[in-house]
Design an enzyme around this catalytic site. Structure first.
Site, PDB file in Angstrom:
ATOM      1  N   PHE A 176     -54.906  24.223  77.090  1.00 62.58           N
ATOM      2  CA  PHE A 176     -54.444  23.023  76.407  1.00 62.58           C
ATOM      3  C   PHE A 176     -54.015  22.007  77.452  1.00 62.58           C
ATOM      4  O   PHE A 176     -53.200  22.312  78.320  1.00 62.58           O
ATOM      5  CB  PHE A 176     -53.269  23.328  75.473  1.00 62.58           C
ATOM      6  CG  PHE A 176     -52.818  22.118  74.700  1.00 62.58           C
ATOM      7  CD1 PHE A 176     -53.467  21.739  73.524  1.00 62.58           C
ATOM      8  CD2 PHE A 176     -51.781  21.326  75.163  1.00 62.58           C
ATOM      9  CE1 PHE A 176     -53.082  20.599  72.826  1.00 62.58           C
ATOM     10  CE2 PHE A 176     -51.383  20.188  74.463  1.00 62.58           C
ATOM     11  CZ  PHE A 176     -52.036  19.822  73.292  1.00 62.58           C
ATOM     12  N   ASP A 191     -52.372  22.140  85.984  1.00 60.87           N
ATOM     13  CA  ASP A 191     -51.603  21.510  84.910  1.00 60.87           C
ATOM     14  C   ASP A 191     -50.340  22.347  84.700  1.00 60.87           C
ATOM     15  O   ASP A 191     -50.368  23.401  84.074  1.00 60.87           O
ATOM     16  CB  ASP A 191     -52.456  21.465  83.639  1.00 60.87           C
ATOM     17  CG  ASP A 191     -51.699  20.873  82.455  1.00 60.87           C
ATOM     18  OD1 ASP A 191     -50.466  20.731  82.532  1.00 60.87           O
ATOM     19  OD2 ASP A 191     -52.355  20.556  81.437  1.00 60.87           O
ATOM     20  N   LYS A 229     -43.321  18.068  80.429  1.00 62.38           N
ATOM     21  CA  LYS A 229     -42.346  18.607  79.480  1.00 62.38           C
ATOM     22  C   LYS A 229     -40.913  18.751  79.983  1.00 62.38           C
ATOM     23  O   LYS A 229     -40.026  18.013  79.570  1.00 62.38           O
ATOM     24  CB  LYS A 229     -42.859  19.946  78.927  1.00 62.38           C
ATOM     25  CG  LYS A 229     -44.056  19.772  77.990  1.00 62.38           C
ATOM     26  CD  LYS A 229     -44.368  21.023  77.220  1.00 62.38           C
ATOM     27  CE  LYS A 229     -45.328  20.786  76.078  1.00 62.38           C
ATOM     28  NZ  LYS A 229     -46.756  20.808  76.414  1.00 62.38           N
TER      29      LYS A 229
HETATM   30  C1  LIG Z   1     -47.883  20.033  76.187  1.00 61.95           C
HETATM   31  C2  LIG Z   1     -48.943  20.109  77.208  1.00 61.95           C
HETATM   32  C3  LIG Z   1     -49.719  18.992  77.532  1.00 61.95           C
HETATM   33  C4  LIG Z   1     -49.628  17.692  76.780  1.00 61.95           C
HETATM   34  O1  LIG Z   1     -48.392  17.090  76.917  1.00 61.95           O
HETATM   35  P1  LIG Z   1     -47.982  15.878  75.924  1.00 61.95           P
HETATM   36  O2  LIG Z   1     -46.679  15.403  76.500  1.00 61.95           O
HETATM   37  O3  LIG Z   1     -47.867  16.472  74.565  1.00 61.95           O
HETATM   38  O4  LIG Z   1     -49.051  14.875  76.008  1.00 61.95           O
HETATM   39  C5  LIG Z   1     -50.628  19.112  78.575  1.00 61.95           C
HETATM   40  N1  LIG Z   1     -50.776  20.268  79.248  1.00 61.95           N
HETATM   41  C6  LIG Z   1     -50.033  21.356  78.967  1.00 61.95           C
HETATM   42  C7  LIG Z   1     -50.221  22.599  79.775  1.00 61.95           C
HETATM   43  C8  LIG Z   1     -49.099  21.323  77.923  1.00 61.95           C
HETATM   44  O5  LIG Z   1     -48.400  22.413  77.632  1.00 61.95           O
END
Ligand SMILES: *Cc1c(COP(=O)(O)O)cnc(C)c1O
Length: 397
Positions: free
Chosen positions: A136, A221, A250
């Site tokens: 994700f 990421d 986050k």
């Molecule tokens: C939550 C998440 C995102 C997206 O972040 P948003 O602030 O919701 O756009 C991207 N990569 C990872 C691994 C995530 O957990």
């Protein structure tokens, strides 16, 4: 009608139902506890999806944000300000590397910056990104194109990014997918939304080697895994693997919206003047909050705390030997309780009735991503209630 039901009706009538209608309407929080609009208290083991790293209304964030709001809220990027520079310096210091930081407002935006940086460095002859199944990376079109969950990606195809998906955790499949047409490999060090599934040991090192052999960049990421979640500043530090590009969001702002794309070494110069921008990115208030988060993690020794309480929590859940639980995955205060059958929704509901917020991240897995300040006593209150929660979920499921 309860206050929650009244608010849910107004929500359903006016707010786009991209999240359905959530079951709880929150009113306030303090530490690791939140209260709903009817006055019910919950121990927050979701942490706003790994965001509220210092819990709710933490004095350090309250003080930093209050001070900044009453001094300077916004500058745009036509003007610089000290908080932004301090935050960039701090992030590079924690990484132990030279590079440059682009500040955005969310995880998806951090990943969009990473995609553009990769494109700029690699040029049109390397059009392919390699990403993982069940990954994700966000909901904007670029980040979504890299997201390995068909049900949320395919309705929005086609995309402008060419992506080759590989099974997560298989180094041979990864090496095979990374060829001379490949611009970058984009990976989470541990699948977050995919169900808190850690990469097998050596996987990130194998990804690094495959990228180096093919001339591709490695983008990690760490939007969910970064900023102390695993008991390390960044999850990749556990593996001793340095990416070319790192994305964060986050937990960084402790609840204030902020994202960061860090270009490491030469990748720090991947984007030049005019290549990218964001009106709100690097906002002074969000930066002040992020600095308070980093300072507090350091000052209060939260990395060690997260490792210790996280291990105790996992061990206590496993020691229950409950028939519905098949195991506990993850590290630090970032865990999945793996369940027999698709019982996660029932467990989430039963936990809520018992005063605990947990997240059914997958049909067969419960995610715990509580504030990094969760105390041993708070963790124990959950593990003490868990057998009863699992028993009532077994009836519901
Ligand atoms: C939550 C998440 C995102 C997206 O972040 P948003 O602030 O919701 O756009 C991207 N990569 C990872 C691994 C995530 O957990």
């Amino acid at each position: 009608m309860t206050a929650t039901e009244l608010l849910q009706d107004r929500y359903a009538a006016t707010v786009m139902l991209t999240y359905g209608v959530p079951p709880v309407a929150l009113a306030r929080g303090s530490g690791c506890t939140v209260w709903d609009v009817d006055g019910n208290a919950y121990l927050d083991l979701v942490g706003g999806i790994a965001v509220s790293s210092l819990g709710h209304a933490h004095p350090a964030i309250v003080a930093a944000v209050t001070r900044q709001v009453s001094t300077l809220v916004h500058t745009s990027n036509l003007y610089l300000h000290e908080r932004q520079v301090e935050l960039a310096e701090r992030l590079l210091e924690l990484l132990g590397s030279d590079g440059r930081v682009f500040l955005a407002n969310s995880g998806a935006e951090a990943n969009e910056a990473a995609i553009k940086l990769v494109r700029r460095r690699q040029g049109p002859d390397r059009p392919v990104f390699v990403a993982a199944e069940h990954s994700f990376h966000g909901r904007t079109m670029g980040a979504l194109s890299l997201t390995g969950k068909d049900s949320i990606r395919e309705p929005f195809a086609p995309f402008g990014t060419q992506v080759r998906f590989v099974p997560y955790g298989d180094p041979a499949a990864l090496a095979e997918a990374v060829g001379p047409d490949c611009a970058a490999v984009v990976l989470e060090p541990c699948l977050g939304e995919g169900g808190v599934v850690p990469a097998p040991p050596g996987y990130l090192a194998a990804a690094r080697a495959a990228c180096d052999a093919a001339g591709a960049l490695l983008v990690l990421d760490e939007v969910q895994s970064g900023i102390g979640r695993t008991g390390h500043w960044f999850a990749h530090q556990q593996e001793g693997v340095l990416p070319d590009v790192l994305t964060l969001a986050k937990g960084l702002g402790g609840g204030l919206p902020i994202g960061a794309c860090v270009g490491i070494g030469p990748s720090g110069s991947g984007l030049a003047k005019g290549d990218h921008g964001s009106t709100f990115g690097g906002n002074p208030v969000a930066c002040a909050a992020a600095l308070a988060v980093l300072d507090t993690i350091e000052r209060d020794g939260l990395l060690g705390h997260v490792g210790k309480v996280g291990d105790q929590l996992a061990a206590a859940i496993e020691a229950l030997g409950h028939p519905l639980v098949t195991g506990v995955r993850g590290s630090g205060l970032w865990r999945a309780i793996a369940l027999r059958g698709n019982a996660a929704a029932a467990v989430e509901a039963a936990a809520r009735s018992a005063g605990f917020l947990v997240n059914a991240v997958q049909p067969d897995a419960i995610r715990l991503a509580p504030p990094l300040i969760l105390t041993e006593a708070e963790a124990e209150s959950f593990t003490a209630a868990l057998p009863g929660i699992l028993d009532s979920a077994s009836v519901l499921a």
